[in-house]
Design an enzyme around this catalytic site. Sequence first.
Site, PDB file in Angstrom:
ATOM      1  N   SER A   1       0.791  -1.231   0.000  1.00 48.68           N
ATOM      2  CA  SER A   1       0.000   0.000   0.000  1.00 48.68           C
ATOM      3  C   SER A   1       0.822   1.279   0.000  1.00 48.68           C
ATOM      4  CB  SER A   1      -0.971   0.011   1.180  1.00 48.68           C
ATOM      5  OG  SER A   1      -0.287  -0.188   2.401  1.00 48.68           O
TER       6      SER A   1
ATOM      7  N   ASP B   1      -2.051   5.283  11.903  1.00 54.08           N
ATOM      8  CA  ASP B   1      -2.132   3.828  11.836  1.00 54.08           C
ATOM      9  C   ASP B   1      -0.764   3.168  11.994  1.00 54.08           C
ATOM     10  OD1 ASP B   1      -0.865   4.116   9.370  1.00 54.08           O
ATOM     11  OD2 ASP B   1      -2.571   3.427   8.181  1.00 54.08           O
TER      12      ASP B   1
ATOM     13  N   HIS C   1       1.494   3.690   7.456  1.00 53.11           N
ATOM     14  CA  HIS C   1       1.590   4.496   6.246  1.00 53.11           C
ATOM     15  C   HIS C   1       2.223   5.851   6.533  1.00 53.11           C
ATOM     16  CE1 HIS C   1      -1.808   1.677   5.420  1.00 53.11           C
ATOM     17  NE2 HIS C   1      -1.106   1.529   4.296  1.00 53.11           N
TER      18      HIS C   1
END
Length: 319
Positions: free
Chosen positions: A72, A288, A291
């Site tokens: 991601s 989080d 990221h």
Amino acid sequence: MKKALLVSCSLLVVCVLTAQDVVLFTDEGFEKETGCIAHGTTVSVSYPSTGSDKITGVPDKNFHIYLCLGQSNMEGAATPQVQDSLGISDRFKMLASVDCDNRGRKMGGWYLAIPPLARCHTGLGPADYFGRTMVQYLPQKIKVGIVNVSVGGCKIELFDEDSCASYAAKQPDWMKNMIRDYGGSPYRRLVEMARLAQKSGIIKGILLHQGESNTGDTLWPQKVKKVYERLLHDLNLDAKEVPLLAGELVPEDQNGACAAMNKIIRTLPQTIATAHVVPSAGCQGVSDRLHFSAAGYRKLGKRYAAVMLELMGEKIIAE
């Protein structure tokens, strides 16, 4: 993708693509309509002839292509801000690896590198400011093109054709949907798009940002080596001319959830002589802990460029 971390990938399927349709033939025991293409399968795809920069079929040695893969963070998980879509040089392009109606992009077409550079609903990532920085410091005659095929949450096993099928069969539907976006095999889509890009320019490097889902895996460098060497083989590339740049994960100074993996990532050059590690210390993360923020991606992207430019004899000072 904020959902993704400890996940995997693949299903065994044979895909045949034409301009009109996509037909998926599944093997017994694997889920219908998604999965990794069986090794050795020939895939035929129709590419756009209008609406984007044309594919000339004559490689331009001044058009430098960089392949991007990972999970991601390489897709880009930050919402682009106004500044991220302004002032982009027409010397910085991206090759669409999927159709994006919301962006007016067709798979296989070259477009101005406005984020996102991966799938249709991804965001800002390190490739954005890698490309911006490259064209800023390279001679005016040089153009830069990005080919980005990344899947949020996947292990490196997703890009290994030998393990792809058994890996994806166990993944949740959201992961399988991402795999489906790439016609059943992200690795094959990357090779397919890279071969198309080779008709327009010269592949100069491979950018990797992956490892969160492999945290603690001491075999990760060997797994990366296998993927890298297969890419070199399938694309007829010379490792000495096409280095691998691997970025560190959200670092300890940002309380990164997978920061321990950076120690393993730093060992990659011991396994791959032409690998170079891009440090992430000081690159801002988000809550989080997986990221980077938009500011973090900008800084990390510039650092990828600094490493590549130094390899090309162009020294810059990165943040």
